[in-house]
Motif scaffolding. Structure first.
Motif, PDB file in Angstrom:
ATOM      1  N   GLU A  20      -7.097  -3.036  -2.311  1.00  0.00           N
ATOM      2  CA  GLU A  20      -7.302  -1.639  -1.919  1.00  0.00           C
ATOM      3  C   GLU A  20      -6.586  -1.339  -0.597  1.00  0.00           C
ATOM      4  O   GLU A  20      -5.930  -0.302  -0.463  1.00  0.00           O
ATOM      5  CB  GLU A  20      -8.798  -1.336  -1.806  1.00  0.00           C
ATOM      6  CG  GLU A  20      -9.107   0.113  -1.503  1.00  0.00           C
ATOM      7  CD  GLU A  20      -8.466   1.102  -2.479  1.00  0.00           C
ATOM      8  OE1 GLU A  20      -7.974   2.151  -2.022  1.00  0.00           O
ATOM      9  OE2 GLU A  20      -8.442   0.814  -3.693  1.00  0.00           O
ATOM     10  N   CYS A  21      -6.691  -2.247   0.352  1.00  0.00           N
ATOM     11  CA  CYS A  21      -5.974  -2.083   1.626  1.00  0.00           C
ATOM     12  C   CYS A  21      -4.472  -2.030   1.385  1.00  0.00           C
ATOM     13  O   CYS A  21      -3.766  -1.200   1.963  1.00  0.00           O
ATOM     14  CB  CYS A  21      -6.309  -3.222   2.584  1.00  0.00           C
ATOM     15  SG  CYS A  21      -7.990  -3.184   3.209  1.00  0.00           S
ATOM     16  N   HIS A  22      -3.998  -2.921   0.548  1.00  0.00           N
ATOM     17  CA  HIS A  22      -2.569  -3.007   0.253  1.00  0.00           C
ATOM     18  C   HIS A  22      -2.088  -1.695  -0.378  1.00  0.00           C
ATOM     19  O   HIS A  22      -1.082  -1.131   0.041  1.00  0.00           O
ATOM     20  CB  HIS A  22      -2.318  -4.191  -0.682  1.00  0.00           C
ATOM     21  CG  HIS A  22      -0.915  -4.692  -0.672  1.00  0.00           C
ATOM     22  ND1 HIS A  22      -0.579  -5.922  -1.150  1.00  0.00           N
ATOM     23  CD2 HIS A  22       0.246  -4.138  -0.253  1.00  0.00           C
ATOM     24  CE1 HIS A  22       0.738  -6.102  -1.027  1.00  0.00           C
ATOM     25  NE2 HIS A  22       1.249  -5.024  -0.502  1.00  0.00           N
ATOM     26  N   ARG A  23      -2.827  -1.223  -1.375  1.00  0.00           N
ATOM     27  CA  ARG A  23      -2.454   0.022  -2.070  1.00  0.00           C
ATOM     28  C   ARG A  23      -2.469   1.224  -1.136  1.00  0.00           C
ATOM     29  O   ARG A  23      -1.659   2.132  -1.282  1.00  0.00           O
ATOM     30  CB  ARG A  23      -3.420   0.289  -3.227  1.00  0.00           C
ATOM     31  CG  ARG A  23      -3.185  -0.574  -4.422  1.00  0.00           C
ATOM     32  CD  ARG A  23      -4.037  -0.095  -5.600  1.00  0.00           C
ATOM     33  NE  ARG A  23      -4.149  -1.151  -6.587  1.00  0.00           N
ATOM     34  CZ  ARG A  23      -5.262  -1.839  -6.837  1.00  0.00           C
ATOM     35  NH1 ARG A  23      -6.367  -1.564  -6.190  1.00  0.00           N
ATOM     36  NH2 ARG A  23      -5.263  -2.786  -7.744  1.00  0.00           N
ATOM     37  N   SER A  24      -3.431   1.255  -0.215  1.00  0.00           N
ATOM     38  CA  SER A  24      -3.588   2.423   0.658  1.00  0.00           C
ATOM     39  C   SER A  24      -2.696   2.348   1.894  1.00  0.00           C
ATOM     40  O   SER A  24      -2.725   3.255   2.725  1.00  0.00           O
ATOM     41  CB  SER A  24      -5.049   2.592   1.067  1.00  0.00           C
ATOM     42  OG  SER A  24      -5.460   1.518   1.881  1.00  0.00           O
ATOM     43  N   GLY A  25      -1.910   1.264   2.017  1.00  0.00           N
ATOM     44  CA  GLY A  25      -0.957   1.163   3.118  1.00  0.00           C
ATOM     45  C   GLY A  25      -1.466   0.458   4.359  1.00  0.00           C
ATOM     46  O   GLY A  25      -0.766   0.386   5.361  1.00  0.00           O
ATOM     47  N   ASN A  26      -2.694  -0.072   4.314  1.00  0.00           N
ATOM     48  CA  ASN A  26      -3.219  -0.827   5.451  1.00  0.00           C
ATOM     49  C   ASN A  26      -2.774  -2.283   5.294  1.00  0.00           C
ATOM     50  O   ASN A  26      -3.550  -3.169   4.960  1.00  0.00           O
ATOM     51  CB  ASN A  26      -4.739  -0.708   5.518  1.00  0.00           C
ATOM     52  CG  ASN A  26      -5.315  -1.247   6.807  1.00  0.00           C
ATOM     53  OD1 ASN A  26      -4.655  -1.982   7.536  1.00  0.00           O
ATOM     54  ND2 ASN A  26      -6.555  -0.902   7.092  1.00  0.00           N
TER      55      ASN A  26
END
Length: 75
Positions: A20-26
């Motif tokens: 989720e972090c990866h997908r959201s750019g974090n």
């Protein structure tokens, strides 16, 4: 009484958080989560590949290639 949480479900939860972090750019938080997962499960292919993607995008090609090769050897 709280139900016991299995290490497997904790691991899966952490991996989902990393995704989720990866997908959201974090990317920094995702990288930290993938590295933590790999400390406990060094052969987790999706974490190896996803961390490789982060490193490749950062221009750290040698490190990314090493992760991809490790993942390929496991698969």
């Amino acid at each position: 009484a709280r139900a016991a949480v299995s290490p497997t479900s904790q691991f899966q939860h952490l991996f989902e958080q990393a995704l989720e972090c990866h997908r959201s750019g974090n990317v920094e938080k995702a990288e930290a989560a993938y590295r933590k997962l790999l400390q406990y499960y060094p052969d987790h292919t999706p974490s190896l590949v996803n961390l490789g993607v982060i490193l490749k995008n950062r221009g750290q090609y040698e490190a990314a290639i090493a992760l991809y090769r490790r993942a390929q050897a496991l698969d």
